[in-house]
Design an enzyme around this catalytic site. Structure first.
Site, short mmCIF file in Angstrom:
data_model
loop_
_atom_site.label_atom_id
_atom_site.label_comp_id
_atom_site.label_asym_id
_atom_site.label_seq_id
_atom_site.Cartn_x
_atom_site.Cartn_y
_atom_site.Cartn_z
N SER A 127 0.62 -1.51 0.12
CA SER A 127 -0.10 0.08 0.00
C SER A 127 0.87 1.12 0.04
O SER A 127 1.98 1.28 0.45
CB SER A 127 -0.83 0.03 1.34
OG SER A 127 -1.55 -1.16 1.25
N1 SAH Z 1 -1.09 -4.63 4.08
C1 SAH Z 1 -0.45 -4.90 2.63
C2 SAH Z 1 -1.35 -4.61 1.69
C3 SAH Z 1 -1.06 -5.76 0.72
S1 SAH Z 1 -2.46 -5.68 -0.53
C4 SAH Z 1 1.03 -4.29 2.86
O1 SAH Z 1 1.48 -3.57 3.41
O2 SAH Z 1 1.74 -4.78 1.79
C5 SAH Z 1 -3.79 -6.63 -0.01
C6 SAH Z 1 -3.41 -8.04 0.23
O3 SAH Z 1 -4.91 -8.79 0.58
C7 SAH Z 1 -2.80 -9.04 -0.80
O4 SAH Z 1 -1.66 -9.50 -0.30
C8 SAH Z 1 -3.96 -10.03 -1.18
O5 SAH Z 1 -3.42 -11.20 -1.28
C9 SAH Z 1 -4.72 -10.25 0.36
N2 SAH Z 1 -6.21 -10.60 -0.01
C10 SAH Z 1 -7.04 -10.38 -0.79
N3 SAH Z 1 -8.04 -11.11 -0.53
C11 SAH Z 1 -7.96 -11.73 0.47
C12 SAH Z 1 -8.67 -12.46 1.40
N4 SAH Z 1 -9.93 -12.97 0.91
N5 SAH Z 1 -8.35 -12.96 2.42
C13 SAH Z 1 -7.14 -12.71 3.04
N6 SAH Z 1 -6.14 -11.73 2.29
C14 SAH Z 1 -6.67 -11.43 1.11
#
Ligand code: SAH
Length: 212
Positions: free
Chosen positions: A62
């Protein structure tokens, strides 16, 4: 080298302060967290820019501004102890949370990302994050209730099961929508939930169902 990178993290914090982040503790933690550790080698030169970046598997780390604002919102609502993060991704947001709250629980649906994130957190000597490979829509019922929940992917509708895992007085911060998303804040008062719209945001989707 370490000196340069330290300066880079602190220049990112300075930039975020100029952009309107006012929570000094959050800025301090960002100034001391090496974001380049959470990014692939080829993109490391962009680690201290205020942008989201690809982390593989079609996912992104993010934008630091949004990491700071969501974390600050948790603190404004009095969260200090137990936080659930949905979407571990790179692990950067988890690393920030780990330095501000007693205990962090983080759920990720892509195993490869979860493993990598765990390794990175240990590399930074952060051991108060428990991780689960699972579907974030379900939350982490066996560890509930949580004082704070932060969802770092966009949900198409309010994740009801997560609301149920909030402690009384707790707060959930979650982007809601498909192409157009609003950052929403839900607070729990007994069995009543208040909602507040914070800002327009853009996140990768909170994928329903299968974990991989
Ligand atoms: N907090 C993270 C943001 C990653 S982007 C950071 O600081 O890097 C969002 C993440 O949510 C991705 O890794 C994706 O795989 C995960 N995601 C999407 N749908 C999901 C679900 N249903 N359950 C768990 N994780 C999920």
């Amino acid at each position: 080298m370490i000196g340069n990178l330290q300066r880079s993290a602190s220049s990112l914090a300075e930039l975020l302060a100029k952009e309107g982040v006012t929570d000094q503790r959050v800025l301090e933690v960002i100034a001391h967290t090496p974001r380049h550790v959470f990014i692939d080698e080829v993109l490391k030169h962009k680690a201290y820019q205020n942008t989201a970046l690809p982390i593989g598997q079609g996912q992104t780390i993010s934008q630091p501004f949004i990491v700071a604002q969501m974390t600050a919102l948790l603190r404004q609502h009095g969260v200090s102890s137990k936080v659930l993060e949905i979407g571990t991704g790179s692990g950067y947001q988890s690393a920030i949370l780990a330095q501000l709250f007693d205990k962090v629980y983080s759920v990720e649906r892509i195993k490869a990302l979860q493993w990598q994130a765990k390794r990175r957190l240990h590399q930074l000597d952060l051991y108060n994050v428990s991780m689960k490979h699972g579907d974030g829509w379900q939350g982490w019922a066996s560890q509930a209730p949580f004082q704070g929940i932060i969802v770092t992917a966009a949900a198409s509708s309010v994740p009801e099961q997560l609301l149920q895992q909030l402690d009384d007085g707790g707060v959930m911060i979650v982007p809601i929508g498909d192409a157009e998303q609003k950052l929403m804040v839900y607070t729990r008062h007994g069995n009543q939930f208040n909602q507040q719209v914070m800002a327009d945001v853009r996140f990768v989707p909170l994928v329903p169902g299968d974990i991989i």
